[in-house]
Design a protein around this motif. Structure first.
Motif, PDB file in Angstrom:
ATOM      1  N   TYR A  70      37.575  45.932  37.230  1.00 19.84           N
ATOM      2  CA  TYR A  70      37.451  47.676  36.816  1.00 19.84           C
ATOM      3  C   TYR A  70      37.356  47.737  35.278  1.00 19.84           C
ATOM      4  CZ  TYR A  70      38.151  52.668  37.364  1.00 19.84           C
ATOM      5  OH  TYR A  70      37.992  53.918  37.303  1.00 19.84           O
ATOM      6  N   ASP A  71      36.355  48.734  34.915  1.00 18.95           N
ATOM      7  CA  ASP A  71      36.220  48.742  33.350  1.00 18.95           C
ATOM      8  C   ASP A  71      35.427  50.021  33.308  1.00 18.95           C
ATOM      9  OD1 ASP A  71      36.435  48.670  30.818  1.00 18.95           O
ATOM     10  OD2 ASP A  71      34.885  46.826  30.473  1.00 18.95           O
ATOM     11  N   TRP A  72      36.327  51.276  33.521  1.00 21.26           N
ATOM     12  CA  TRP A  72      35.790  52.538  33.452  1.00 21.26           C
ATOM     13  C   TRP A  72      34.876  52.744  31.905  1.00 21.26           C
ATOM     14  CZ3 TRP A  72      33.913  56.829  35.571  1.00 21.26           C
ATOM     15  CH2 TRP A  72      33.753  57.783  34.883  1.00 21.26           C
ATOM     16  N   ALA A  73      33.595  53.200  32.101  1.00 21.55           N
ATOM     17  CA  ALA A  73      32.845  53.451  31.012  1.00 21.55           C
ATOM     18  C   ALA A  73      32.766  52.102  29.908  1.00 21.55           C
ATOM     19  CB  ALA A  73      33.279  54.556  30.149  1.00 21.55           C
ATOM     20  N   GLY A  74      32.909  50.916  30.729  1.00 25.01           N
ATOM     21  CA  GLY A  74      32.838  49.737  29.811  1.00 25.01           C
ATOM     22  C   GLY A  74      31.632  49.117  30.196  1.00 25.01           C
ATOM     23  N   GLN A  75      31.794  47.737  30.164  1.00 27.98           N
ATOM     24  CA  GLN A  75      30.529  46.971  30.286  1.00 27.98           C
ATOM     25  C   GLN A  75      30.586  45.910  31.507  1.00 27.98           C
ATOM     26  OE1 GLN A  75      27.508  47.160  28.734  1.00 27.98           O
ATOM     27  NE2 GLN A  75      28.433  48.918  27.714  1.00 27.98           N
ATOM     28  N   PRO A  76      29.782  45.864  32.292  1.00 21.84           N
ATOM     29  CA  PRO A  76      29.827  44.809  33.714  1.00 21.84           C
ATOM     30  C   PRO A  76      29.817  43.447  33.059  1.00 21.84           C
ATOM     31  CG  PRO A  76      27.772  45.720  33.464  1.00 21.84           C
ATOM     32  CD  PRO A  76      28.343  46.348  32.312  1.00 21.84           C
ATOM     33  N   LEU A  77      30.523  42.553  33.856  1.00 26.25           N
ATOM     34  CA  LEU A  77      30.131  41.126  33.743  1.00 26.25           C
ATOM     35  C   LEU A  77      29.046  40.618  34.219  1.00 26.25           C
ATOM     36  CD1 LEU A  77      31.397  38.434  32.461  1.00 26.25           C
ATOM     37  CD2 LEU A  77      32.706  38.340  34.684  1.00 26.25           C
ATOM     38  N   ALA A  87      34.472  36.256  45.279  1.00 30.69           N
ATOM     39  CA  ALA A  87      35.588  36.080  46.368  1.00 30.69           C
ATOM     40  C   ALA A  87      35.822  37.060  47.190  1.00 30.69           C
ATOM     41  CB  ALA A  87      36.655  35.883  45.569  1.00 30.69           C
ATOM     42  N   LEU A  88      35.259  38.228  47.261  1.00 32.06           N
ATOM     43  CA  LEU A  88      35.435  39.226  48.187  1.00 32.06           C
ATOM     44  C   LEU A  88      34.804  38.916  49.504  1.00 32.06           C
ATOM     45  CD1 LEU A  88      36.317  42.021  49.134  1.00 32.06           C
ATOM     46  CD2 LEU A  88      34.280  42.848  48.044  1.00 32.06           C
ATOM     47  N   ILE A  89      33.592  38.115  49.446  1.00 32.03           N
ATOM     48  CA  ILE A  89      32.870  37.400  50.574  1.00 32.03           C
ATOM     49  C   ILE A  89      33.571  36.571  51.392  1.00 32.03           C
ATOM     50  CG2 ILE A  89      31.078  36.482  51.275  1.00 32.03           C
ATOM     51  CD1 ILE A  89      29.296  37.459  48.943  1.00 32.03           C
ATOM     52  N   SER A  90      34.478  35.595  50.692  1.00 33.65           N
ATOM     53  CA  SER A  90      35.098  34.614  51.246  1.00 33.65           C
ATOM     54  C   SER A  90      36.276  35.350  52.093  1.00 33.65           C
ATOM     55  CB  SER A  90      35.710  33.641  50.063  1.00 33.65           C
ATOM     56  OG  SER A  90      34.799  32.897  49.679  1.00 33.65           O
ATOM     57  N   ILE A  91      36.954  36.345  51.496  1.00 36.26           N
ATOM     58  CA  ILE A  91      37.988  36.937  51.952  1.00 36.26           C
ATOM     59  C   ILE A  91      37.665  37.760  53.059  1.00 36.26           C
ATOM     60  CG2 ILE A  91      39.580  38.896  51.603  1.00 36.26           C
ATOM     61  CD1 ILE A  91      40.289  36.457  49.813  1.00 36.26           C
ATOM     62  N   LEU A  92      36.511  38.480  53.231  1.00 36.88           N
ATOM     63  CA  LEU A  92      36.082  39.234  54.243  1.00 36.88           C
ATOM     64  C   LEU A  92      35.646  38.418  55.554  1.00 36.88           C
ATOM     65  CD1 LEU A  92      33.890  41.965  52.677  1.00 36.88           C
ATOM     66  CD2 LEU A  92      36.188  42.221  53.666  1.00 36.88           C
ATOM     67  N   CYS A  93      35.050  37.109  55.253  1.00 40.58           N
ATOM     68  CA  CYS A  93      34.965  36.024  56.196  1.00 40.58           C
ATOM     69  C   CYS A  93      36.028  35.815  57.013  1.00 40.58           C
ATOM     70  CB  CYS A  93      33.986  34.929  55.825  1.00 40.58           C
ATOM     71  SG  CYS A  93      32.116  35.239  55.053  1.00 40.58           S
ATOM     72  N   ASN A 105      24.643  33.231  33.543  1.00 38.77           N
ATOM     73  CA  ASN A 105      25.203  32.845  34.832  1.00 38.77           C
ATOM     74  C   ASN A 105      26.585  31.681  34.868  1.00 38.77           C
ATOM     75  OD1 ASN A 105      24.745  31.118  38.113  1.00 38.77           O
ATOM     76  ND2 ASN A 105      24.884  33.335  37.754  1.00 38.77           N
ATOM     77  N   TYR A 106      26.391  30.902  33.665  1.00 38.81           N
ATOM     78  CA  TYR A 106      27.281  30.191  33.648  1.00 38.81           C
ATOM     79  C   TYR A 106      28.659  30.687  32.903  1.00 38.81           C
ATOM     80  CZ  TYR A 106      30.392  26.470  31.106  1.00 38.81           C
ATOM     81  OH  TYR A 106      31.418  25.523  30.843  1.00 38.81           O
ATOM     82  N   HIS A 107      28.552  31.894  32.172  1.00 46.26           N
ATOM     83  CA  HIS A 107      29.606  32.602  31.551  1.00 46.26           C
ATOM     84  C   HIS A 107      30.060  33.437  32.582  1.00 46.26           C
ATOM     85  CE1 HIS A 107      31.683  34.994  28.759  1.00 46.26           C
ATOM     86  NE2 HIS A 107      31.195  36.243  29.177  1.00 46.26           N
ATOM     87  N   PHE A 108      29.335  33.830  33.261  1.00 41.71           N
ATOM     88  CA  PHE A 108      30.007  34.673  34.865  1.00 41.71           C
ATOM     89  C   PHE A 108      30.980  33.883  35.301  1.00 41.71           C
ATOM     90  CE2 PHE A 108      29.694  35.957  38.967  1.00 41.71           C
ATOM     91  CZ  PHE A 108      29.974  37.556  39.008  1.00 41.71           C
ATOM     92  N   TYR A 109      30.617  32.721  35.949  1.00 43.09           N
ATOM     93  CA  TYR A 109      31.548  31.669  36.575  1.00 43.09           C
ATOM     94  C   TYR A 109      32.728  31.170  35.779  1.00 43.09           C
ATOM     95  CZ  TYR A 109      28.939  32.623  40.754  1.00 43.09           C
ATOM     96  OH  TYR A 109      28.446  32.979  41.828  1.00 43.09           O
ATOM     97  N   LYS A 110      32.409  31.061  34.580  1.00 45.01           N
ATOM     98  CA  LYS A 110      33.517  30.409  33.557  1.00 45.01           C
ATOM     99  C   LYS A 110      34.460  31.673  33.579  1.00 45.01           C
ATOM    100  CE  LYS A 110      34.513  28.510  29.062  1.00 45.01           C
ATOM    101  NZ  LYS A 110      35.164  27.333  29.688  1.00 45.01           N
ATOM    102  N   ARG A 111      34.267  32.755  33.223  1.00 46.02           N
ATOM    103  CA  ARG A 111      34.876  34.082  33.238  1.00 46.02           C
ATOM    104  C   ARG A 111      35.834  34.279  34.544  1.00 46.02           C
ATOM    105  NH1 ARG A 111      34.854  38.231  29.163  1.00 46.02           N
ATOM    106  NH2 ARG A 111      36.679  39.424  29.384  1.00 46.02           N
ATOM    107  N   LEU A 112      35.184  33.914  35.561  1.00 46.06           N
ATOM    108  CA  LEU A 112      36.116  34.080  36.853  1.00 46.06           C
ATOM    109  C   LEU A 112      37.130  33.219  36.926  1.00 46.06           C
ATOM    110  CD1 LEU A 112      33.138  34.774  39.451  1.00 46.06           C
ATOM    111  CD2 LEU A 112      34.525  36.207  38.269  1.00 46.06           C
ATOM    112  N   ARG A 113      36.864  32.020  35.875  1.00 50.35           N
ATOM    113  CA  ARG A 113      38.391  30.951  36.153  1.00 50.35           C
ATOM    114  C   ARG A 113      39.238  31.474  35.737  1.00 50.35           C
ATOM    115  NH1 ARG A 113      35.521  25.564  33.991  1.00 50.35           N
ATOM    116  NH2 ARG A 113      37.704  24.808  34.045  1.00 50.35           N
TER     117      ARG A 113
END
Length: 324
Positions: free
Chosen positions: A225-232, A261-267, A208-216
């Motif tokens: 988007y990463d067709w046939a790749g690996q999700p974060l 960030a999509l949630i904030s944008i849509l709000c 979870n820490y890596h997830f948010y660090k990568r978002l930075r």
């Protein structure tokens, strides 16, 4: 060499009607003449109209099919499931594509495979694109899906993920904080408690820490988007399991994921006539689609793909939901 990962961020507001191959969030979905699946817009759990979230053009093979993904979300607070649905729509080209192999090599050169034609329907030489003109004529009598329109519409800008964290200035930092605060207020969450809970979650979950660090590297990203790749992945507990395509039996592969960030944008983009709060709850949503990009049934151009929802974990375990 690994293939690049593409991220989408919000761009300019949609002023004029979009073409069905434009990448955008909010507004009304724009379909080609053959992509009619209005009966599928309602949540299968509560039967209420789902909100149109985004559409992206993303061809992945050498066929003459155009390929667009449409994403819808149930925002009904009273719904127990709050379904998130993604549809893959294939549309046969009116004219044969030229240089198929070359086009495939340059698949993601411009906004997930959109051609270099501009949004006014002109090709790179300034001439009116026949495909574009024909598509408009086929769609000019279609009414917007107003019942699915919950948000203002913005185009999505696409680029490769940066290799380093972005250095944001104070104004950008303040804007991001305001977006987060607005979303917290929308969901009646106390900011201080929210931050403390995240701190505890990071201590317990290095993924979870890596997830948010990568978002930075790009905090504003709304789609990855990463067709046939690996999700974060957002948690060590996350074990996404893609189910086979129900139509052709082929495996499904990871294609894209929705980011926090999509949630904030849509709000912030909620339209004035939508009086009820927008109830969106996810940390990330993974989308898996048929590796064969199948179109197995004659006359069927719309195919529901799999979305796997990972919700935020504070004191409780992450909740995982899947929709096919």
């Amino acid at each position: 060499m690994e293939s690049p990962i593409f991220i989408g961020v919000v761009d300019s507001e949609e002023i004029n009607s979009s073409h069905w191959t434009d990448n955008k969030i909010g507004g009304s979905p724009v379909f080609s003449s053959k992509a009619v699946f209005r009966e599928q817009f309602n949540c299968s759990s509560c039967s209420q109209s789902t909100a149109f979230v985004f559409q992206i053009s993303c061809p992945v093979d050498n066929t003459t099919n155009d390929r667009v993904l449409y994403f819808f979300a149930c925002v009904n607070q009273k719904c127990s499931k709050k379904e998130y649905s993604v549809f893959r729509v294939l549309t046969e080209h009116m004219q044969q594509k030229q240089s198929k192999a070359k086009a495939n090599e340059n698949l993601f050169e411009d906004a997930w495979g959109i051609s270099n034609d501009d949004k006014n329907g002109n090709d790179k030489n300034g001439n009116l694109n026949d495909d574009f003109d024909r598509c408009l004529s086929l769609n000019e009598n279609e009414k917007p899906e107003e019942k699915n329109t919950f948000f203002k519409s913005y185009y999505i800008s696409v680029f490769e993920e940066p290799h380093k964290e972005w250095k944001i200035n104070q104004n950008e930092k303040k804007n991001l904080e305001n977006l987060a605060k607005a979303c917290l207020e929308e969901q009646n969450v106390q900011g201080e408690g929210y931050e403390k809970q995240y701190t505890n979650a990071f201590r317990e979950d290095a993924i979870n820490y890596h997830f948010y660090k990568r978002l930075r590297r790009c905090p504003e990203q709304i789609i990855r988007y990463d067709w046939a790749g690996q999700p974060l992945l957002s948690s060590a507990d996350a074990e996404p399991k893609a189910e086979p395509c129900p139509e052709c039996g082929a495996a499904r592969v990871f294609e894209l994921q929705l980011m926090p960030a999509l949630i904030s944008i849509l709000c912030r983009a909620k339209l004035p006539h939508i009086t009820s709060p927008i109830d969106l709850d996810f940390e990330t949503i993974l989308v898996y689609s048929c590796v064969n990009n199948c179109n197995s049934k004659a006359g069927v151009t719309t195919h529901k793909e799999q979305s796997i929802v990972f919700k935020e974990r504070f004191k409780d375990d992450k909740v995982v939901e899947t929709s096919n």
